[in-house]
Scaffold this active site. Structure first.
Site, PDB file in Angstrom:
ATOM      1  CB  THR A  50      -6.613  -4.960   4.188  1.00 47.13           C
ATOM      2  OG1 THR A  50      -7.714  -4.131   4.492  1.00 47.13           O
ATOM      3  CG2 THR A  50      -6.771  -5.554   2.795  1.00 47.13           C
TER       4      THR A  50
ATOM      5  CE  LYS B  96      -3.913   1.721  -4.460  1.00 45.98           C
ATOM      6  NZ  LYS B  96      -3.043   1.672  -3.285  1.00 45.98           N
TER       7      LYS B  96
ATOM      8  CD  GLN C 168      -7.049  -1.193   1.860  1.00 41.41           C
ATOM      9  OE1 GLN C 168      -7.707  -1.977   1.211  1.00 41.41           O
ATOM     10  NE2 GLN C 168      -7.576  -0.161   2.461  1.00 41.41           N
TER      11      GLN C 168
ATOM     12  N   GLY D  50       0.835  -1.211   0.000  1.00 39.84           N
ATOM     13  CA  GLY D  50       0.000   0.000   0.000  1.00 39.84           C
ATOM     14  C   GLY D  50       0.866   1.256   0.000  1.00 39.84           C
ATOM     15  CG  ASP D  51       0.857   3.711   2.488  1.00 37.17           C
ATOM     16  OD1 ASP D  51      -0.294   4.167   2.497  1.00 37.17           O
ATOM     17  OD2 ASP D  51       1.348   3.071   3.436  1.00 37.17           O
ATOM     18  CD  GLU D  52       1.223   0.090  -3.242  1.00 29.84           C
ATOM     19  OE1 GLU D  52       0.202   0.812  -3.097  1.00 29.84           O
ATOM     20  OE2 GLU D  52       1.276  -1.108  -2.910  1.00 29.84           O
TER      21      GLU D  52
ATOM     22  N   GLY E 140       7.775  13.238  -9.099  1.00 29.76           N
ATOM     23  CA  GLY E 140       7.367  14.319  -8.195  1.00 29.76           C
ATOM     24  C   GLY E 140       5.891  14.208  -7.870  1.00 29.76           C
TER      25      GLY E 140
ATOM     26  N   GLY F 182      -7.453   6.115   1.223  1.00 26.93           N
ATOM     27  CA  GLY F 182      -7.528   7.571   1.247  1.00 26.93           C
ATOM     28  C   GLY F 182      -6.559   8.146   0.263  1.00 26.93           C
ATOM     29  CG  HIS F 183      -7.059   8.441  -3.341  1.00 28.68           C
ATOM     30  ND1 HIS F 183      -7.176   7.091  -3.551  1.00 28.68           N
ATOM     31  CD2 HIS F 183      -8.193   9.005  -3.741  1.00 28.68           C
ATOM     32  CE1 HIS F 183      -8.360   6.865  -4.065  1.00 28.68           C
ATOM     33  NE2 HIS F 183      -8.996   8.000  -4.195  1.00 28.68           N
ATOM     34  CB  THR F 184      -4.276  14.011  -1.207  1.00 29.69           C
ATOM     35  OG1 THR F 184      -4.300  13.552   0.136  1.00 29.69           O
ATOM     36  CG2 THR F 184      -4.418  15.510  -1.231  1.00 29.69           C
TER      37      THR F 184
HETATM   38  P1  GDP Z   1      -1.603   5.967  -2.213  1.00 30.37           P
HETATM   39  O1  GDP Z   1      -2.608   5.759  -1.151  1.00 30.37           O
HETATM   40  O2  GDP Z   1      -1.182   4.688  -2.863  1.00 30.37           O
HETATM   41  O3  GDP Z   1      -1.975   7.039  -3.194  1.00 30.37           O
HETATM   42  O4  GDP Z   1      -0.284   6.453  -1.503  1.00 30.37           O
HETATM   43  P2  GDP Z   1      -0.020   7.651  -0.459  1.00 30.37           P
HETATM   44  O5  GDP Z   1      -1.225   8.157   0.180  1.00 30.37           O
HETATM   45  O6  GDP Z   1       1.122   7.226   0.384  1.00 30.37           O
HETATM   46  O7  GDP Z   1       0.421   8.800  -1.449  1.00 30.37           O
HETATM   47  C1  GDP Z   1       1.648   8.890  -1.871  1.00 30.37           C
HETATM   48  C2  GDP Z   1       2.215  10.285  -1.636  1.00 30.37           C
HETATM   49  O8  GDP Z   1       3.290  10.396  -2.534  1.00 30.37           O
HETATM   50  C3  GDP Z   1       1.270  11.427  -1.973  1.00 30.37           C
HETATM   51  O9  GDP Z   1       1.533  12.497  -1.111  1.00 30.37           O
HETATM   52  C4  GDP Z   1       1.665  11.795  -3.395  1.00 30.37           C
HETATM   53  O10 GDP Z   1       1.478  13.170  -3.680  1.00 30.37           O
HETATM   54  C5  GDP Z   1       3.124  11.479  -3.403  1.00 30.37           C
HETATM   55  N1  GDP Z   1       3.630  11.065  -4.702  1.00 30.37           N
HETATM   56  C6  GDP Z   1       3.002  10.323  -5.645  1.00 30.37           C
HETATM   57  N2  GDP Z   1       3.822  10.116  -6.696  1.00 30.37           N
HETATM   58  C7  GDP Z   1       5.000  10.744  -6.401  1.00 30.37           C
HETATM   59  C8  GDP Z   1       6.267  10.863  -7.071  1.00 30.37           C
HETATM   60  O11 GDP Z   1       6.480  10.368  -8.174  1.00 30.37           O
HETATM   61  N3  GDP Z   1       7.251  11.570  -6.419  1.00 30.37           N
HETATM   62  C9  GDP Z   1       7.069  12.128  -5.184  1.00 30.37           C
HETATM   63  N4  GDP Z   1       8.080  12.764  -4.600  1.00 30.37           N
HETATM   64  N5  GDP Z   1       5.882  12.021  -4.527  1.00 30.37           N
HETATM   65  C10 GDP Z   1       4.874  11.338  -5.123  1.00 30.37           C
END
Ligand code: GDP
Length: 425
Positions: free
Chosen positions: A238, A16, A223, A12-14, A415, A40-42
């Site tokens: 999970t 995505k 996840q 998770g937290d990749e 980024g 959860g995603h932003t």
């Molecule tokens: P998710 O639930 O799989 O989307 O993972 P997270 O909630 O951990 O979100 C990943 C975080 O990494 C977020 O704050 C994204 O803005 C950030 N992010 C995503 N892709 C990249 C990337 O290529 N580079 C950097 N530095 N940050 C990233």
């Protein structure tokens, strides 16, 4: 690609969220198939930021159909909150469709989640305490309340009473808590039902029709692969199936409807909470990854454990999901290192070296990483907008991963912003 699954390929937290958001634009329908508001995603849209825990990413796109499939568990209070928040900001939620077969997260699920974690003491699984696990337990126990039940107040009242007969006994006798008031819960749900009613639909048929008519559907998993209830690193998993097969059971379509499966992995690896982590970095370098990669839980603020890309784990993810391509995020974070270790195999207790994920937990627990060290690129990648302009060593890192996994990498993140994605060619 008409039917595409997107799935986390690690713990998770990749990252995505951003990829789903980007892909969602290209698809006619986006369907979530498991999990609840523990995801959860932003999403940054224009100059506005939105945080979703339940709604599928594409909800911000006008005209897009966004499905909460039968495999998702829905906390009606959270759902209505997200709908109100979006509408409050002038956004339409007309595209939402909710499966009548999805289960509801009820107040007793939230209470029992928190209480049972407390009881486990040091053996805590680290759940998000939002009632997701207990809701899935009741689904399997055939005690659950489903979205369609809110359409019939008589049935709804009966089901709440039946469930509370058991749950209140548990709350009082085991945890010494006050019993819950069924009438109050019923009244709240009737209110939420009014809000949800217009969106309830036969989503299995809707998705099937879309695919038949040649429209494209993106199946969104929450996840990650190693958190899969059946095939992940149990018990630190999970309570549903994030792996690609879950897209079928969780939306009510057949496996032949899926034409591609996109895995999303970070260019390194993180894990939350306890459990084995063979490629974990030494504390000093782990802290640097954590700082530069902002590896802290989005909702809990908890520090994530950080380490190096693990090809054994990724090979496992490729197998479990039948991945057809891989997206590597956060390559920019690795720019701080002169060389980049990658775990290519595990050495097991009996001295054997394996490239396939150990089938038994105790082998995984004692697995030692076998690293290869790749040259770093020592340059800031955040301003790179074309694959060709990446430093050679960064491109080679990606190509090397592709070769080792025999899997094409279709996108690379450099980024946080949506446009900081490169397509290798
Ligand atoms: P998710 O639930 O799989 O989307 O993972 P997270 O909630 O951990 O979100 C990943 C975080 O990494 C977020 O704050 C994204 O803005 C950030 N992010 C995503 N892709 C990249 C990337 O290529 N580079 C950097 N530095 N940050 C990233």
């Amino acid at each position: 690609m008409p039917g595409t699954v997107i799935v986390g390929a690690q713990w998770g937290d990749e990252g995505k969220g951003k990829i789903v958001d980007l892909l969602a634009e290209r698809f006619d329908v986006v369907a979530r198939y498991q999990g609840g508001n523990n995801a959860g995603h932003t999403v940054v849209h224009g100059d506005q930021q939105f945080v979703f825990h339940l709604l599928p990413s594409g909800i911000l796109e006008p005209g897009k159909i966004c499905v909460l499939g039968n495999g998702v568990v829905i906390d009606p209070q959270v759902l209505c909150g997200e709908l109100d928040a979006l509408e409050g900001r002038g956004r339409s939620v007309d595209g939402l469709r909710i499966s009548g077969n999805a289960h509801l997260v009820m107040p007793w699920h939230r209470l029992l989640d928190a209480q049972s974690e407390l009881r486990l003491g040091p053996l805590q699984i680290g759940t998000t305490k939002r009632g997701i696990g207990p809701a899935y337990q009741d689904k399997a126990a055939r005690l659950g309340i489903r979205v369609q039940d809110v359409l019939d107040p008589g049935i709804l009242r009966e089901k709440i009473e039946a469930a509370l007969a058991i749950k209140n006994e548990q709350l009082e006798r085991i945890y010494g808590l006050e019993p819950l008031d069924g009438e109050a819960i019923f009244a709240d749900l009737v209110r939420f039902a009014e809000r949800m009613k217009p969106f309830i639909a036969d989503t299995s048929l809707l998705v099937e029709d879309a695919l038949r008519e040649g429209r494209s559907v993106l199946f969104e998993g929450a996840q990650g692969t190693l958190l899969d209830l059946d095939n992940g690193t149990y018990p630190f998993v999970t309570s549903s199936n994030p792996t690609a097969g879950g897209a079928c059971t969780g939306t009510g379509i057949g496996p032949t409807r899926i034409s591609s499966v996109v895995g999303v992995a970070k260019a390194y690896l993180t894990r939350v909470g306890a459990g084995p982590f063979p490629s974990e970095a030494d504390p000093e370098r782990a802290a640097r990854i954590r700082e530069v990669g902002a590896e802290f839980g989005a909702t809990t603020g908890r520090e994530r454990r950080c380490g190096w890309l693990d090809l054994v784990g990724l090979r496992f993810a490729a197998r479990l999901n039948g991945l057809t391509e891989l997206v590597l995020t956060k390559l920019d974070v690795l720019s701080i290192f002169d060389t980049v270790p990658v775990c290519v195999a595990y050495r097991l207790r009996d001295g054997s070296v394996v490239q396939d994920f150990p089938a038994h937990q105790s082998d995984f627990h004692h697995a030692e990483p076998v690293f290869e060290e790749l040259p770093g690129w020592g340059a800031d990648l955040s301003g790179v907008t074309e694959w060709q302009n990446l430093p050679a060593a960064a491109r080679e890192y990606v190509r090397w991963v592709e070769e080792r996994l025999d899997l094409p990498v279709s996108m690379v993140g450099v980024g946080q912003r949506r446009d900081q994605i490169l397509e290798p060619r």
